[in-house]
Design an enzyme around this catalytic site. Sequence first.
Site, PDB file in Angstrom:
ATOM      1  NE  ARG A  78     -55.391   0.779 -78.006  1.00 39.23           N
ATOM      2  CZ  ARG A  78     -54.205   0.771 -78.599  1.00 39.23           C
ATOM      3  NH1 ARG A  78     -53.475  -0.339 -78.638  1.00 39.23           N
ATOM      4  NH2 ARG A  78     -53.712   1.865 -79.142  1.00 39.23           N
ATOM      5  CB  SER A 113     -58.263   5.760 -80.140  1.00 34.25           C
ATOM      6  OG  SER A 113     -56.996   6.100 -80.636  1.00 34.25           O
ATOM      7  CD  GLU A 130     -58.745   2.514 -77.155  1.00 33.88           C
ATOM      8  OE1 GLU A 130     -58.122   2.491 -78.213  1.00 33.88           O
ATOM      9  OE2 GLU A 130     -58.421   3.235 -76.190  1.00 33.88           O
TER      10      GLU A 130
HETATM   11  P1  FAD Z   1     -59.251   4.248 -66.182  1.00 31.59           P
HETATM   12  O1  FAD Z   1     -59.828   5.092 -67.265  1.00 31.59           O
HETATM   13  O2  FAD Z   1     -59.304   4.776 -64.801  1.00 31.59           O
HETATM   14  O3  FAD Z   1     -59.926   2.816 -66.210  1.00 31.59           O
HETATM   15  C1  FAD Z   1     -60.107   2.122 -67.434  1.00 31.59           C
HETATM   16  C2  FAD Z   1     -60.859   0.812 -67.153  1.00 31.59           C
HETATM   17  O4  FAD Z   1     -60.031  -0.058 -66.388  1.00 31.59           O
HETATM   18  C3  FAD Z   1     -62.120   1.003 -66.318  1.00 31.59           C
HETATM   19  O5  FAD Z   1     -63.052   0.038 -66.731  1.00 31.59           O
HETATM   20  C4  FAD Z   1     -61.653   0.721 -64.886  1.00 31.59           C
HETATM   21  O6  FAD Z   1     -62.701   0.276 -64.058  1.00 31.59           O
HETATM   22  C5  FAD Z   1     -60.618  -0.344 -65.121  1.00 31.59           C
HETATM   23  N1  FAD Z   1     -59.520  -0.315 -64.151  1.00 31.59           N
HETATM   24  C6  FAD Z   1     -58.633   0.692 -63.964  1.00 31.59           C
HETATM   25  N2  FAD Z   1     -57.702   0.333 -63.053  1.00 31.59           N
HETATM   26  C7  FAD Z   1     -58.005  -0.917 -62.667  1.00 31.59           C
HETATM   27  C8  FAD Z   1     -57.431  -1.845 -61.734  1.00 31.59           C
HETATM   28  N3  FAD Z   1     -56.351  -1.533 -61.027  1.00 31.59           N
HETATM   29  N4  FAD Z   1     -58.010  -3.064 -61.569  1.00 31.59           N
HETATM   30  C9  FAD Z   1     -59.119  -3.382 -62.283  1.00 31.59           C
HETATM   31  N5  FAD Z   1     -59.719  -2.561 -63.155  1.00 31.59           N
HETATM   32  C10 FAD Z   1     -59.178  -1.340 -63.364  1.00 31.59           C
HETATM   33  N6  FAD Z   1     -54.413   3.988 -74.776  1.00 31.59           N
HETATM   34  C11 FAD Z   1     -53.581   3.225 -75.520  1.00 31.59           C
HETATM   35  O7  FAD Z   1     -53.617   1.989 -75.438  1.00 31.59           O
HETATM   36  N7  FAD Z   1     -52.663   3.795 -76.359  1.00 31.59           N
HETATM   37  C12 FAD Z   1     -52.542   5.126 -76.507  1.00 31.59           C
HETATM   38  O8  FAD Z   1     -51.722   5.603 -77.266  1.00 31.59           O
HETATM   39  C13 FAD Z   1     -53.413   5.961 -75.737  1.00 31.59           C
HETATM   40  N8  FAD Z   1     -53.357   7.307 -75.874  1.00 31.59           N
HETATM   41  C14 FAD Z   1     -54.189   8.098 -75.138  1.00 31.59           C
HETATM   42  C15 FAD Z   1     -54.098   9.484 -75.295  1.00 31.59           C
HETATM   43  C16 FAD Z   1     -54.921  10.329 -74.566  1.00 31.59           C
HETATM   44  C17 FAD Z   1     -54.785  11.822 -74.732  1.00 31.59           C
HETATM   45  C18 FAD Z   1     -55.863   9.774 -73.651  1.00 31.59           C
HETATM   46  C19 FAD Z   1     -56.722  10.679 -72.827  1.00 31.59           C
HETATM   47  C20 FAD Z   1     -55.973   8.384 -73.507  1.00 31.59           C
HETATM   48  C21 FAD Z   1     -55.149   7.534 -74.265  1.00 31.59           C
HETATM   49  N9  FAD Z   1     -55.214   6.135 -74.157  1.00 31.59           N
HETATM   50  C22 FAD Z   1     -54.355   5.346 -74.864  1.00 31.59           C
HETATM   51  C23 FAD Z   1     -56.230   5.498 -73.288  1.00 31.59           C
HETATM   52  C24 FAD Z   1     -55.799   5.392 -71.805  1.00 31.59           C
HETATM   53  O9  FAD Z   1     -54.772   6.294 -71.503  1.00 31.59           O
HETATM   54  C25 FAD Z   1     -55.335   3.992 -71.433  1.00 31.59           C
HETATM   55  O10 FAD Z   1     -56.349   3.057 -71.705  1.00 31.59           O
HETATM   56  C26 FAD Z   1     -54.949   3.889 -69.972  1.00 31.59           C
HETATM   57  O11 FAD Z   1     -54.327   2.639 -69.718  1.00 31.59           O
HETATM   58  C27 FAD Z   1     -56.131   4.047 -69.015  1.00 31.59           C
HETATM   59  O12 FAD Z   1     -55.628   4.121 -67.699  1.00 31.59           O
HETATM   60  P2  FAD Z   1     -56.460   4.735 -66.504  1.00 31.59           P
HETATM   61  O13 FAD Z   1     -55.706   4.492 -65.261  1.00 31.59           O
HETATM   62  O14 FAD Z   1     -56.792   6.158 -66.806  1.00 31.59           O
HETATM   63  O15 FAD Z   1     -57.762   3.841 -66.554  1.00 31.59           O
HETATM   64  N1  EPU Z   2     -55.940   8.849 -90.105  1.00 34.66           N
HETATM   65  C1  EPU Z   2     -56.638   9.694 -90.933  1.00 34.66           C
HETATM   66  N2  EPU Z   2     -57.281  10.775 -90.380  1.00 34.66           N
HETATM   67  C2  EPU Z   2     -57.228  11.029 -89.053  1.00 34.66           C
HETATM   68  C3  EPU Z   2     -56.512  10.159 -88.197  1.00 34.66           C
HETATM   69  C4  EPU Z   2     -55.875   9.072 -88.757  1.00 34.66           C
HETATM   70  O1  EPU Z   2     -56.708   9.485 -92.136  1.00 34.66           O
HETATM   71  O2  EPU Z   2     -57.826  12.025 -88.633  1.00 34.66           O
HETATM   72  C5  EPU Z   2     -55.254   7.679 -90.695  1.00 34.66           C
HETATM   73  C6  EPU Z   2     -53.984   8.002 -91.450  1.00 34.66           C
HETATM   74  O3  EPU Z   2     -53.938   7.116 -92.547  1.00 34.66           O
HETATM   75  C7  EPU Z   2     -52.882   7.632 -90.478  1.00 34.66           C
HETATM   76  C8  EPU Z   2     -53.511   6.441 -89.772  1.00 34.66           C
HETATM   77  O4  EPU Z   2     -54.897   6.766 -89.688  1.00 34.66           O
HETATM   78  O5  EPU Z   2     -51.707   7.281 -91.115  1.00 34.66           O
HETATM   79  C9  EPU Z   2     -52.960   6.148 -88.394  1.00 34.66           C
HETATM   80  O6  EPU Z   2     -53.107   7.300 -87.569  1.00 34.66           O
HETATM   81  P1  EPU Z   2     -52.279   7.445 -86.217  1.00 34.66           P
HETATM   82  O7  EPU Z   2     -50.847   7.095 -86.438  1.00 34.66           O
HETATM   83  O8  EPU Z   2     -52.599   8.770 -85.630  1.00 34.66           O
HETATM   84  O9  EPU Z   2     -52.830   6.295 -85.308  1.00 34.66           O
HETATM   85  P2  EPU Z   2     -54.294   5.731 -85.033  1.00 34.66           P
HETATM   86  O10 EPU Z   2     -54.451   4.446 -85.770  1.00 34.66           O
HETATM   87  O11 EPU Z   2     -55.323   6.784 -85.279  1.00 34.66           O
HETATM   88  C10 EPU Z   2     -53.480   4.268 -83.043  1.00 34.66           C
HETATM   89  C11 EPU Z   2     -53.927   3.999 -81.660  1.00 34.66           C
HETATM   90  C12 EPU Z   2     -53.458   5.090 -80.729  1.00 34.66           C
HETATM   91  C13 EPU Z   2     -51.936   5.141 -80.770  1.00 34.66           C
HETATM   92  C14 EPU Z   2     -51.488   5.418 -82.205  1.00 34.66           C
HETATM   93  C15 EPU Z   2     -49.995   5.358 -82.356  1.00 34.66           C
HETATM   94  C16 EPU Z   2     -55.954   2.691 -81.756  1.00 34.66           C
HETATM   95  C17 EPU Z   2     -57.432   2.657 -81.573  1.00 34.66           C
HETATM   96  N3  EPU Z   2     -55.370   3.869 -81.594  1.00 34.66           N
HETATM   97  O12 EPU Z   2     -54.166   5.444 -83.472  1.00 34.66           O
HETATM   98  O13 EPU Z   2     -53.870   4.770 -79.396  1.00 34.66           O
HETATM   99  O14 EPU Z   2     -51.440   6.138 -79.918  1.00 34.66           O
HETATM  100  O15 EPU Z   2     -52.066   4.417 -83.084  1.00 34.66           O
HETATM  101  O16 EPU Z   2     -49.567   4.046 -82.241  1.00 34.66           O
HETATM  102  O17 EPU Z   2     -55.354   1.657 -82.040  1.00 34.66           O
HETATM  103  C18 EPU Z   2     -55.659   5.010 -77.866  1.00 34.66           C
HETATM  104  O18 EPU Z   2     -55.764   3.782 -77.898  1.00 34.66           O
HETATM  105  O19 EPU Z   2     -56.369   5.736 -77.125  1.00 34.66           O
HETATM  106  C19 EPU Z   2     -54.670   5.656 -78.720  1.00 34.66           C
HETATM  107  C20 EPU Z   2     -54.503   6.985 -78.776  1.00 34.66           C
END
Ligand code: FAD
Ligand code: EPU
Length: 334
Positions: A160, A234, A330
């Site tokens: 991240r 997250s 994050e």
């Molecule tokens: P924004 O929120 O618009 O911007 C994020 C940051 O980047 C800001 O600081 C912005 O200024 C900057 N920025 C954006 N675009 C540019 C650009 N072109 N040039 C320079 N700076 C820029 N993330 C994960 O890694 N894994 C996941 O599994 C994951 N699951 C998610 C699930 C949900 C339901 C939600 C709501 C979010 C999740 N995220 C996850 C977080 C998010 O989706 C990602 O970080 C995504 O890449 C953000 O993209 P955005 O375009 O919305 O960025």
């Molecule tokens: N867990 C709990 N309770 C909860 C949630 C999670 O105990 O309420 C524990 C469990 O042990 C579970 C483990 O956490 O097995 C992992 O949970 P999960 O697979 O849901 O993934 P996560 O670690 O909570 C990360 C990323 C997610 C990504 C998933 C799948 C980060 C900060 N988050 O979540 O990314 O989608 O793994 O790979 O690394 C994001 O970055 O926004 C994001 C959603």
Amino acid sequence: MKIEKNILLKPYNTFGIDVKAKSFTNFETIEELQEGLSFETNRIILGGGSNILFTKDFDGLVLKNELKGIEVVKETDEHVYVKASAGENWHQFVMHCVENNYAGLENLSLIPGNCGASPMQNIGAYGVEIKDVFHELEALHIDERSVEAFSASACEFGYRESVFKRKYKNKFVILNVTYRLNKIPVFNTSYGAIEQELQNMGVKELSIQAISQAVINIRSSKLPDPKQIGNAGSFFKNPTLPKAELKRLQAIDPSIPFYNVSDTHIKIPAGWLIENLGWKGVRKGDAGCHAKQALVLVNYGNASGKEIFDLSSEILASVKEKFDIDLEREVNII
Ligand code: FAD
Ligand code: EPU
């Protein structure tokens, strides 16, 4: 280009926080971006707004990225290099690649946001990170107004993390990203519930389409849809700690889960720490800790950014008190 004044940002951030920007514009070309950058020195580049928490009105210019275009820029026997403009929607781009049998992004299905933000925090899910398929990106140097190319090593990707969140924070606008995808897929089903979900789906022959659908199913079952409940995924990172810490933590709670990330370090699921402290499902006003995934903070409707932030601070303090672990946010706090 049209610069609008006093614009409500609620539709532009997935937390659904009701704040205003002093000024707001979309840019569809680099020229429009340059024009916007000259207009105001306090500015923020916005993609899908899915990794941002606005804690107050934004007293500057929001530049919403609308750079569009997807093209195959190079092909070899093994790889196809696909370039996506920064304003392309991430999930739609992944679906485009999956449909064309370009393998490598299927585990990253259904992540909200735009392609331009994908390298910002090296997005990751289900055992894959952007760095695994990244070829290069082009970004505009804001002060010098020059376009620079970044290789994977120049991006300094980590968990991240990238150079754009650290030393180049607010210094570059990412314009496009080129991904190196595989013509012959290398399936990655090792993470968590993917195998189980593939079985539930009755999949007999593995394909990138099946993996993508499995990931979509798993994500939909536990992550809140921002269209229904505001959130940014997250809220905290999973902490990485030296292995030597494990004994101390197991003395506090022997059931603490962990996994090895190197010979010397482990990662602890922050969701477990937060759930263990009783936060899962807790609601304070309209700010809450999601009932199905404790790592996700949510806005049930009218929470302010400050209320969400304050809840995150309480969670940080309680994790620190019981486990002596400093969780890191994050989400980008504005
Ligand atoms: P924004 O929120 O618009 O911007 C994020 C940051 O980047 C800001 O600081 C912005 O200024 C900057 N920025 C954006 N675009 C540019 C650009 N072109 N040039 C320079 N700076 C820029 N993330 C994960 O890694 N894994 C996941 O599994 C994951 N699951 C998610 C699930 C949900 C339901 C939600 C709501 C979010 C999740 N995220 C996850 C977080 C998010 O989706 C990602 O970080 C995504 O890449 C953000 O993209 P955005 O375009 O919305 O960025
Ligand atoms: N867990 C709990 N309770 C909860 C949630 C999670 O105990 O309420 C524990 C469990 O042990 C579970 C483990 O956490 O097995 C992992 O949970 P999960 O697979 O849901 O993934 P996560 O670690 O909570 C990360 C990323 C997610 C990504 C998933 C799948 C980060 C900060 N988050 O979540 O990314 O989608 O793994 O790979 O690394 C994001 O970055 O926004 C994001 C959603």
